[in-house]
Design a protein around this motif. Structure first.
Motif, short mmCIF file in Angstrom:
data_model
loop_
_atom_site.label_atom_id
_atom_site.label_comp_id
_atom_site.label_asym_id
_atom_site.label_seq_id
_atom_site.Cartn_x
_atom_site.Cartn_y
_atom_site.Cartn_z
N VAL A 124 0.83 -1.21 0.00
CA VAL A 124 0.00 0.00 0.00
C VAL A 124 0.86 1.25 0.00
CG1 VAL A 124 -1.76 1.29 1.26
CG2 VAL A 124 -1.88 -1.20 1.15
N ARG A 125 1.93 1.24 0.81
CA ARG A 125 2.83 2.39 0.85
C ARG A 125 3.45 2.64 -0.52
NH1 ARG A 125 7.22 2.46 5.41
NH2 ARG A 125 7.69 4.37 4.26
N GLU A 126 3.84 1.58 -1.22
CA GLU A 126 4.43 1.75 -2.54
C GLU A 126 3.45 2.42 -3.49
OE1 GLU A 126 6.37 -0.79 -6.26
OE2 GLU A 126 5.74 -1.84 -4.45
N ALA A 127 2.20 1.97 -3.49
CA ALA A 127 1.21 2.54 -4.39
C ALA A 127 0.95 4.01 -4.07
CB ALA A 127 -0.09 1.75 -4.30
N LEU A 128 0.77 4.32 -2.78
CA LEU A 128 0.49 5.70 -2.38
C LEU A 128 1.68 6.61 -2.66
CD1 LEU A 128 -1.36 5.14 1.02
CD2 LEU A 128 -2.36 5.99 -1.11
N GLU A 129 2.88 6.12 -2.38
CA GLU A 129 4.06 6.97 -2.54
C GLU A 129 4.45 7.12 -4.00
OE1 GLU A 129 7.11 6.01 0.29
OE2 GLU A 129 5.65 5.91 1.92
N MET A 130 4.09 6.16 -4.83
CA MET A 130 4.28 6.34 -6.27
C MET A 130 3.40 7.49 -6.75
SD MET A 130 6.01 4.78 -8.80
CE MET A 130 6.12 3.02 -8.53
N ALA A 131 2.14 7.47 -6.29
CA ALA A 131 1.23 8.56 -6.66
C ALA A 131 1.72 9.89 -6.11
CB ALA A 131 -0.18 8.26 -6.13
N SER A 132 2.23 9.88 -4.88
CA SER A 132 2.76 11.11 -4.27
C SER A 132 3.90 11.68 -5.09
CB SER A 132 3.27 10.83 -2.85
OG SER A 132 2.23 10.49 -1.99
N ALA A 133 4.82 10.81 -5.50
CA ALA A 133 5.98 11.26 -6.27
C ALA A 133 5.56 11.87 -7.60
CB ALA A 133 6.95 10.10 -6.49
N PHE A 134 4.62 11.20 -8.30
CA PHE A 134 4.16 11.71 -9.59
C PHE A 134 3.50 13.08 -9.45
CE2 PHE A 134 3.65 7.20 -11.56
CZ PHE A 134 5.03 7.13 -11.71
N MET A 135 2.69 13.23 -8.41
CA MET A 135 2.02 14.51 -8.21
C MET A 135 2.99 15.58 -7.74
SD MET A 135 -1.73 13.43 -6.74
CE MET A 135 -2.41 15.04 -7.09
N ALA A 136 3.98 15.18 -6.94
CA ALA A 136 4.99 16.14 -6.50
C ALA A 136 5.80 16.65 -7.68
CB ALA A 136 5.91 15.50 -5.45
N ILE A 137 6.07 15.77 -8.65
CA ILE A 137 6.79 16.19 -9.86
C ILE A 137 6.02 17.30 -10.58
CG2 ILE A 137 7.33 15.39 -12.20
CD1 ILE A 137 8.27 12.76 -10.90
N ARG A 138 4.71 17.22 -10.57
CA ARG A 138 3.89 18.21 -11.26
C ARG A 138 3.67 19.47 -10.42
NH1 ARG A 138 -1.05 14.77 -11.69
NH2 ARG A 138 -2.05 16.80 -11.93
N ALA B 205 3.50 15.67 1.02
CA ALA B 205 3.05 17.05 1.21
C ALA B 205 3.27 17.85 -0.07
CB ALA B 205 3.78 17.69 2.38
N ALA B 206 4.36 17.54 -0.79
CA ALA B 206 4.67 18.26 -2.03
C ALA B 206 3.70 17.91 -3.16
CB ALA B 206 6.10 17.94 -2.46
N SER B 207 2.88 16.89 -2.96
CA SER B 207 1.87 16.56 -3.97
C SER B 207 0.73 17.58 -3.97
CB SER B 207 1.27 15.17 -3.70
OG SER B 207 0.38 15.19 -2.58
N HIS B 208 0.61 18.30 -2.85
CA HIS B 208 -0.45 19.30 -2.68
C HIS B 208 -1.85 18.70 -2.89
CE1 HIS B 208 2.16 22.77 -2.04
NE2 HIS B 208 2.99 22.15 -2.87
N ASN B 209 -1.95 17.41 -2.52
CA ASN B 209 -3.24 16.73 -2.51
C ASN B 209 -3.52 16.35 -1.06
OD1 ASN B 209 -5.04 14.29 -2.44
ND2 ASN B 209 -5.11 14.66 -4.64
N PRO B 210 -4.43 17.05 -0.38
CA PRO B 210 -4.65 16.81 1.05
C PRO B 210 -5.02 15.37 1.39
CG PRO B 210 -5.72 18.85 0.37
CD PRO B 210 -5.26 18.16 -0.89
N PHE B 211 -5.84 14.73 0.57
CA PHE B 211 -6.23 13.36 0.85
C PHE B 211 -5.03 12.43 0.77
CE2 PHE B 211 -7.53 9.15 -0.63
CZ PHE B 211 -8.42 8.79 0.37
#
Length: 255
Positions: free
Chosen positions: A102-116, A158-164
């Motif tokens: 679960v952490r891998e899936a969430l943190e993959m999404a976090s990284a992609f959104m942080a890049i943007r 936090a850098a993803s700027h997606n609160p959820f």
């Protein structure tokens, strides 16, 4: 076996851990012996190979087995300082292992959104934590290093700027902050240096706005968690991952 460990039987990986521990502690599988393959254990236990992998990670973290790259898993201990202490390690190991996917899936999404979405301030915070990681390893303070790696993952979320997403990553990460003692017990300078390279690569990928490198670093982090020992060496990163790595022990300049 304590009540907590016995009460954890409802999940298949936990059932597998209990079954394998029974063989290890009884002496059926002595120190130095090789475990059956994942396929064989899955067939015997009638569970998926994913459940077997999760169980083996828990046993590796708790010190009962060693996974050797390309050579399977071997028994390293049949008891860990008494059954109560061994059970505490197994419980902590199961808690860490069950969260990895679960952490891998969430943190993959976090990284992609942080890049943007990461701002200059976000990148500076991430860089500051990477510098902190380096300082902890310079002092061989593995406990502080491991705690700071959790801070890095939270900063990326936090850098993803997606609160959820940030809330989910933070809650899941904080849940296992107190279990880092178990990972620390298996740490050594070689594992720590490998871990630092992985976390540096993740930070660099976000700084460079490089989704492929971020995916490689995140996958490497979780697929090699904890770092897999093979005759004193650790699994080499993929070619794509290696290309994302900065030079060892060299701090990156702030953006």
């Amino acid at each position: 076996m304590n009540v907590e460990l016995a009460s954890a039987r409802q999940r298949k990986p936990q059932q597998v851990v209990e079954a394998l521990l029974a063989k290890i502690r009884s002496g059926d599988w002595p120190v130095g012996s090789r475990l059956p393959s994942e396929r064989e254990i899955a067939s015997q236990q009638r569970v998926s190979r994913n459940a077997i992998r999760e169980a083996l990670v828990a046993l590796q973290l708790s010190g009962y087995i060693e996974k050797r790259v390309g050579d399977g898993s071997y028994i390293t201990h049949t008891e860990i300082s008494g059954e109560a202490d061994g059970d505490a390690g197994v419980l902590a190991g199961m808690g860490i292992a069950e969260a990895l996917e679960v952490r891998e899936a969430l943190e993959m999404a976090s990284a992609f959104m942080a890049i943007r979405k990461a701002t200059r301030s976000d990148l500076l915070k991430i860089d500051a934590i990477v510098a902190e990681l380096e300082e902890h390893l310079e002092r061989d303070d593995f406990r502080a290093y491991l705690v700071a790696t959790l801070d890095l993952h939270i900063a990326v979320a936090a850098a993803s700027h997606n609160p959820f997403l940030a809330k989910q990553v933070t809650e899941l990460t904080e849940k296992h902050r107190d279990d880092q003692w178990l990972v620390q017990q298996r740490y050594c300078p070689e594992i720590a240096a490998y871990s630092l390279d992985v976390h540096r690569a993740l930070a660099q990928a976000i700084r460079n706005r490089d989704p492929a490198a971020a995916a490689d670093a995140t996958q490497q982090h979780y697929h090699d968690y904890p770092a897999l020992k093979a005759h004193g060496r650790y699994q080499n990163p993929s070619a794509a991952f290696r290309s994302a790595l900065p030079s060892p022990h060299r701090r990156e300049k702030n953006p």
